[in-house]
Design a protein around this motif. Structure first.
Motif, PDB file in Angstrom:
ATOM      1  N   SER A  65       1.125  -1.596   0.099  1.00  0.00           N
ATOM      2  CA  SER A  65      -0.401   0.060  -0.388  1.00  0.00           C
ATOM      3  C   SER A  65       0.893   1.804   0.017  1.00  0.00           C
ATOM      4  O   SER A  65       2.050   0.664   0.670  1.00  0.00           O
ATOM      5  CB  SER A  65      -0.748   0.061   1.072  1.00  0.00           C
ATOM      6  OG  SER A  65      -0.956  -0.745   1.605  1.00  0.00           O
ATOM      7  N   SER A  95      -3.450   5.161   2.688  1.00  0.00           N
ATOM      8  CA  SER A  95      -4.907   5.054   3.058  1.00  0.00           C
ATOM      9  C   SER A  95      -6.316   5.439   2.304  1.00  0.00           C
ATOM     10  O   SER A  95      -5.344   6.429   1.737  1.00  0.00           O
ATOM     11  CB  SER A  95      -3.709   5.384   4.140  1.00  0.00           C
ATOM     12  OG  SER A  95      -5.213   6.436   5.165  1.00  0.00           O
ATOM     13  N   THR A 221      11.970   0.825   4.914  1.00  0.00           N
ATOM     14  CA  THR A 221      11.534   2.454   4.587  1.00  0.00           C
ATOM     15  C   THR A 221      11.381   2.114   6.500  1.00  0.00           C
ATOM     16  O   THR A 221      10.611   2.010   7.130  1.00  0.00           O
ATOM     17  CB  THR A 221      10.491   2.877   4.046  1.00  0.00           C
ATOM     18  OG1 THR A 221      10.420   3.015   2.626  1.00  0.00           O
ATOM     19  CG2 THR A 221      10.313   4.351   4.099  1.00  0.00           C
ATOM     20  N   ARG A 272      14.818  -5.901  -0.917  1.00  0.00           N
ATOM     21  CA  ARG A 272      15.338  -5.095  -1.660  1.00  0.00           C
ATOM     22  C   ARG A 272      15.719  -5.953  -3.087  1.00  0.00           C
ATOM     23  O   ARG A 272      16.617  -5.670  -3.771  1.00  0.00           O
ATOM     24  CB  ARG A 272      16.969  -4.409  -0.846  1.00  0.00           C
ATOM     25  CG  ARG A 272      16.079  -3.330  -0.132  1.00  0.00           C
ATOM     26  CD  ARG A 272      15.533  -2.401  -0.564  1.00  0.00           C
ATOM     27  NE  ARG A 272      14.677  -1.630  -0.159  1.00  0.00           N
ATOM     28  CZ  ARG A 272      13.208  -1.147   0.751  1.00  0.00           C
ATOM     29  NH1 ARG A 272      12.573  -2.261  -0.134  1.00  0.00           N
ATOM     30  NH2 ARG A 272      12.540  -0.597   1.260  1.00  0.00           N
TER      31      ARG A 272
HETATM   32  C1  LIG Z   1       5.359   6.449  -0.214  1.00  0.00           C
HETATM   33  C2  LIG Z   1       5.188   5.441   0.958  1.00  0.00           C
HETATM   34  C3  LIG Z   1       3.842   5.179   1.448  1.00  0.00           C
HETATM   35  C4  LIG Z   1       3.517   4.409   1.908  1.00  0.00           C
HETATM   36  N1  LIG Z   1       1.696   4.845   2.458  1.00  0.00           N
HETATM   37  C5  LIG Z   1       1.239   4.192   2.588  1.00  0.00           C
HETATM   38  C6  LIG Z   1      -0.361   3.821   3.260  1.00  0.00           C
HETATM   39  O1  LIG Z   1      -0.822   4.920   2.950  1.00  0.00           O
HETATM   40  N2  LIG Z   1      -0.810   2.892   4.539  1.00  0.00           N
HETATM   41  C7  LIG Z   1      -0.060   1.985   4.313  1.00  0.00           C
HETATM   42  O2  LIG Z   1      -0.099   0.787   5.376  1.00  0.00           O
HETATM   43  N3  LIG Z   1       1.455   1.625   4.396  1.00  0.00           N
HETATM   44  C8  LIG Z   1       2.029   2.803   3.476  1.00  0.00           C
HETATM   45  N4  LIG Z   1       3.406   2.757   2.851  1.00  0.00           N
HETATM   46  C9  LIG Z   1       4.075   1.660   3.966  1.00  0.00           C
HETATM   47  C10 LIG Z   1       4.724   0.150   2.960  1.00  0.00           C
HETATM   48  O3  LIG Z   1       2.818  -0.416   2.684  1.00  0.00           O
HETATM   49  C11 LIG Z   1       5.666  -0.475   3.986  1.00  0.00           C
HETATM   50  O4  LIG Z   1       5.031  -0.928   5.298  1.00  0.00           O
HETATM   51  C12 LIG Z   1       6.613   0.267   3.826  1.00  0.00           C
HETATM   52  O5  LIG Z   1       6.905   0.992   3.648  1.00  0.00           O
HETATM   53  C13 LIG Z   1       7.965  -0.834   4.036  1.00  0.00           C
HETATM   54  O6  LIG Z   1       8.549  -0.961   2.909  1.00  0.00           O
HETATM   55  P1  LIG Z   1       9.465  -1.243   2.406  1.00  0.00           P
HETATM   56  O7  LIG Z   1      10.547  -0.785   3.527  1.00  0.00           O
HETATM   57  O8  LIG Z   1       9.622  -2.046   0.808  1.00  0.00           O
HETATM   58  O9  LIG Z   1       9.647   0.327   2.046  1.00  0.00           O
HETATM   59  C14 LIG Z   1       4.163   4.138   2.405  1.00  0.00           C
HETATM   60  C15 LIG Z   1       5.178   3.507   1.678  1.00  0.00           C
HETATM   61  C16 LIG Z   1       5.593   4.594   0.893  1.00  0.00           C
HETATM   62  C17 LIG Z   1       7.155   4.175   0.177  1.00  0.00           C
END
Ligand SMILES: Cc1cc2nc3c(=O)[nH]c(=O)nc-3n(C[C@H](O)[C@H](O)[C@H](O)COP(=O)(O)O)c2cc1C
Length: 342
Positions: A65, A95, A221, A272
Motif C-alpha cells: 500500500s 490509506s 523504509t 530489496r
Molecule cells: C510512499 C509510501 C507511502 C506509503 N503509504 C502507506 C499507506 O498509505 N498505508 C500503508 O499501509 N502503508 C504505507 N506505506 C508503507 C508501506 O506499505 C510499507 O509497509 C513500508 O514502506 C515498508 O516497506 P519497504 O521497506 O519496502 O518500503 C507507504 C510506503 C511508501 C514508500
C-alpha cells in the motif's frame, strides 16, 4: 492543499531518497544460501508462482500500500495497477482515509480498478481510524470504490507519534479490527508500516480473526526518519529513527505460530532483491511485499522502470531456485539457508 494531502505527497518525495531507509538491517544479510552443486533441475521448468488467500499469482510479491488521496497520486496508482494487471501481482492502495473526508479524491483510488479489472486489489485504512468502530457504510464506501478483494488495516503507532499532527491515542484499535472482521465480507489483512509485528501482537490479531499478517518489519523504509525529515516537523526526534523489530526477527517470532493455526504470512520491510524474497520464504513467509523500490522505479522511469526491475527479480528468483535444487517456491525451507557466523 490540505494537511493530509500535502503529507501524502511529502511521503512519496521523501521515501525515494536513501536518507529515509533504516540504518538497522532487515536481517537478510545475516544469511546465505546452501548452494546445491547437483541441482537436478531444468531452469526452464522452474515455477515462481505463489499462492495467497487461495489465489495464485505469477510471483511471490505483493506491491505494498502506498498512495492515493492527492491530485498527482492518481497517475501513480494507475501505473501500479497497469503493472500488476499485466504481471498478475496483488497490490494495495494507500490509506483511503482522505477520500472519506473529501469525496472528490475517490477517483485517485478508483482508477486502479479501471486499469486493473482482474487484479487482486486491497483497500487500506489505519487502525487508529477503527477506534470506536467504523460503520458498515464507511467500509462499503472504501471497498466499493475499488471493488476490493481484501481490506488492509495498517498499524503505525511509531509514525503517528513522530508526526507533529499525528494521532496520540491507540486505545481500542484491536476491538476496531475485531469488529471490522465481523462486518467485512472480504478477508482482513493487518500490516505494520516498517516497525514490525511481534509474536505477541500476531497472536492477538489472529485471535481477532485476521487472515493474513504482513510483518512490515524494520530494515527498509523508516517512517520515523520520513516524519523527522518533513519540513513541517519543527521538533524532530531522531532517537527513534531505528526503532522497530527487524523483518527477519518478526519472521522468526511469528512463523512458529503456523504450526498451531493456518494464516497467511507476508514478509516485508526492506525486501530489496530476489535474494531477500527467497530468504524470507525459507524463513517461513508464504509471500513477500515491498514499497520503496516500486515507487522509486516509477518516479525515475514510470511503467517501464518498474517492469524492468520486476523482470530482473523474476530472472534472479529462477536462478536462485535452480541453484538450490528447487523447482517451485513452495519447496523453499530453512534447510536452504545458512547463518553467517560473526
Ligand atoms: C510512499 C509510501 C507511502 C506509503 N503509504 C502507506 C499507506 O498509505 N498505508 C500503508 O499501509 N502503508 C504505507 N506505506 C508503507 C508501506 O506499505 C510499507 O509497509 C513500508 O514502506 C515498508 O516497506 P519497504 O521497506 O519496502 O518500503 C507507504 C510506503 C511508501 C514508500
Amino acid at each position: 492543499m490540505t494537511d493530509i494531502r500535502q503529507r501524502k505527497k511529502d511521503h512519496v518525495e521523501l521515501t525515494i531518497t536513501e536518507g529515509t531507509q533504516y540504518s538497522l538491517s532487515s536481517g537478510f544479510d545475516g544469511y546465505y544460501f546452501n548452494h546445491n552443486a547437483l541441482p537436478e533441475v531444468d531452469i526452464d521448468e522452474v515455477s515462481i508462482e505463489a499462492t495467497l488467500l487461495g489465489r495464485t499469482f505469477s510471483f511471490p510479491l505483493f506491491i505494498s500500500s502506498m498512495t492515493g488521496g492527492y491530485a498527482d497520486s492518481g497517475p501513480v496508482n494507475a501505473i501500479i495497477a497497469e503493472f500488476c494487471e499485466a504481471n498478475n501481482l496483488p497490490f494495495g492502495v494507500g490509506s483511503q482515509r482522505a477520500m472519506l473526508e473529501d469525496k472528490s479524491l475517490t477517483k485517485t483510488f478508483s482508477v486502479v480498478r479501471e486499469k486493473a479489472p482482474n487484479a487482486f486489489i486491497c483497500s487500506n485504512i489505519g487502525g487508529v481510524q477503527l477506534i470506536d468502530g467504523f460503520s458498515k457504510d464507511k467500509i462499503k464506501v472504501l471497498i466499493n470504490s475499488i471493488e476490493a478483494n481484501a481490506v488492509i488495516v495498517h498499524l503505525n503507532p511509531l509514525q503517528e507519534l513522530m508526526q507533529p499532527e499525528g494521532d496520540r491515542n491507540f486505545k481500542g484499535v484491536l476491538n476496531g479490527i475485531e469488529q471490522l472482521v465481523k462486518d467485512s465480507d472480504i478477508p482482513v489483512i493487518v500490516k505494520e508500516t516498517g516497525a514490525g509485528i511481534s509474536k505477541y501482537v500476531a497472536k492477538r490479531l489472529l485471535n481477532a480473526g485476521v487472515e493474513v499478517l504482513d510483518v512490515a518489519g524494520a530494515g527498509g523504509t523508516s517512517w520515523a526518519k520520513v516524519e523527522n525529515y518533513r519540513s513541517s516537523n519543527k521538533n524532530p526526534n531522531h532517537s527513534f529513527n531505528d526503532w522497530g523489530i527487524s523483518t527477519v526477527e518478526c519472521l522468526r517470532q511469528i512463523s512458529s505460530l503456523q504450526w498451531e493455526r493456518s494464516f497467511g504470512l507476508i514478509a516485508s520491510g526492506g525486501i530489496r532483491s530476489a535474494h531477500d524474497i527467497a530468504k524470507a520464504l525459507c524463513l517461513g513467509a508464504n509471500f513477500t511485499a515491498c514499497a520503496q523500490p516500486v515507487i522509486k522505479a516509477i518516479s525515475e522511469s514510470g511503467l517501464e522502470g518498474v517492469q524492468h526491475f520486476f523482470d530482473q527479480w523474476s530472472n534472479d528468483l529462477k536462478i536462485i531456485l535452480t541453484l538450490l535444487g528447487c523447482s517451485s517456491v513452495s519447496e523453499l525451507n530453512s534447510s536452504h539457508l545458512l547463518e553467517k557466523t560473526a
